[in-house]
Design an enzyme around this catalytic site. Sequence first.
Site, PDB file in Angstrom:
ATOM      1  N   GLU A  46       0.318  -2.102  -6.694  1.00  0.00           N
ATOM      2  CA  GLU A  46       0.290  -3.382  -7.415  1.00  0.00           C
ATOM      3  C   GLU A  46       0.394  -4.499  -6.374  1.00  0.00           C
ATOM      4  OE1 GLU A  46       2.791  -5.609 -11.012  1.00  0.00           O
ATOM      5  OE2 GLU A  46       3.544  -3.766 -10.114  1.00  0.00           O
ATOM      6  N   GLU A  98      -2.989 -11.183  -0.777  1.00  0.00           N
ATOM      7  CA  GLU A  98      -1.632 -10.728  -0.452  1.00  0.00           C
ATOM      8  C   GLU A  98      -1.663  -9.459   0.385  1.00  0.00           C
ATOM      9  OE1 GLU A  98       0.945 -10.692  -3.853  1.00  0.00           O
ATOM     10  OE2 GLU A  98       0.487 -12.776  -4.366  1.00  0.00           O
TER      11      GLU A  98
END
Length: 640
Positions: free
Chosen positions: A442, A451
């Site tokens: 995730e 990210e």
Amino acid sequence: MPLGERGGWERSESRYCGVETDFSDDVPSLLSFNISTGGFDYVLAPLMNPSYRPSLVEGKGLETQVLPVAGSDLVLSPSQWSSHVVGKISSWIDLDSEDEVLRMDSETTLKQEIAWATHLSLQACLLPTPKGKSCANYARCVNQVLQGLTTLQLWLRVPLVKSEGDSMDATTEGLTDSWELWNSFRLLCEHDSKLSVALDVMSTLPSETSLGRWMGESVRAAIISTDSFLTNARGYPCLSKRHQKLIAGFFDHAAQVVVSGKPVHNLPKASDSNTEGTQKHPLRSYLDYVAYLFQKMEPLPEQERIELGYRDFLQAPLQPLMDNLEAQTYETFERDTVKYLQYQRAVAKALVDRVPEEKASEITTVLMVVGAGRGPLVRASLQAAGETNRKLKVYAVEKNPNAVVTLHNLVKLEGWEGVVTIISCDMRFWNASEKADILVSELLGSFGDNELSPECLDGAQRFLKPDGISIPSSYTSFIQPVTASKLYNDVKAHKDLAHFETPYVVKLHSVARLAPSQSVFTFTHPTTKANNQRYKKLHFNLPSDAGSALVHGFAGYFDSVLYKDVHLGIEPTTATPNMFSWFPIFFPLRKPVEVHPDSPLEVHFWRCCGSSKVWYEWSVSSPTPTPMHNTNGRSYWVGL
């Protein structure tokens, strides 16, 4: 009184409706008639007698004269002036006139009236529409005024018109596209963050795409003439479906409605007076209809109400490799049940594909959750195993020692000791004792790869079996040019280069999406290698009927394939419904770029990798080149 409570406090700025009035030197009576009797919330009224001209004043000098204003400041309390009066600057002024006397009179009057409005503590003043196509001197004078203002807002009155093709039916005084008038005016104003627009809504509206441009502009008021209203079957004023949709859009973007003009509807006799027999305000039926439009708006869903404070609010993206997330951040993500249901669906499909039904009781699937956080993906995976009657062995890998504490307590609470093994380690440096059948992560950001999901999964894929399954299996970033005057002004307010070179996470609201989004970078797992520079050139075309627009930056999104047909993402055309874990990302431009339907917008994006950081660079090469943004990664994601 305010338009209604049903819309809720989330539309509180739009609850107030004004009425445009003529000049009156008896302001208390003006307010009594229009507010106490009429039910309006404020008046849009001239502050000075329209017959006044500085050049006609006789005497020793202007400094010795008493201005013919609308009464003393003492006739109302400061709070009444502030809450019930929006000043209307004299409509005769023409600061770009070739007549020098008129031009000088106009400049003097503008400054006098703004000074008087400031003295009265008014919240806003309405500037008249520029008289011609050239408005440079008008904008120069307004810019000077804006520099000295603190709380007073200026609204530039602009007719909402745009002719279609060669037609001139919708034009006003030769104006073919009012947006271009507004754009040229505000670009000449250095202090345009204090300048808003008040749109005169006509009986004929431009196309839907043309109207959409205004949703990204700082529209503070929609002035609706009584001539724009139709008549319903009972003889009362109403608006066309397109007008209703437009007004609802303005309500949702904190713009207020002002009713203007004389009554043009002959109402049934019973409606001419109220129960006490006193005469109603002649425009009350128009106010009642505006209130009806406001009250019939659907309340915002609960999640939208929760996110109100984040609308158009610039946030720095997370740095999950550099920083350990806090409990509050974890809790926000964990509330997103839609996201974890999608993960559960993906794991269930992968388990069924991995283990045939006849061997479900014999084979134990090894599943690794890398970046396990406080355990929501562990729970989703175990629920998928229970749903499919597959046996599962789970490794929960997490680098945040604080989250690991929660994981251990969760395993004990749920009785997962024989199924879940917790690994307190960075996934990139862990040496697994066995290979995984399924790797679940995730790690996606608002822009998909921002990210550092590719870099993290590069390090983790060494312990995935050759035929193993990665969830997600791929993800793609998208960008879209937007008009976003509020976001641009918020970035500009920092007065430095660094903030224009920072991508921000934003709950986009007051934006106009100018063209469909296009894909930028795609990563596929377990095959893609991350540590190389990527580049994409994109061409965007505005719809032919949209008119010109100003690009303040680019909205970024992602779409991912978790497994097979199970998707997760925020790209507008494919967004997962009711999911709130990610807001879009915003890449600002130092200088906005004006684009036209017949001139494509050429955009360049780079994803760059250094020894210890990843960053994006972006620029526009056409129709107007911009500087390269974020060269050498002044704003970056760290942790490699």
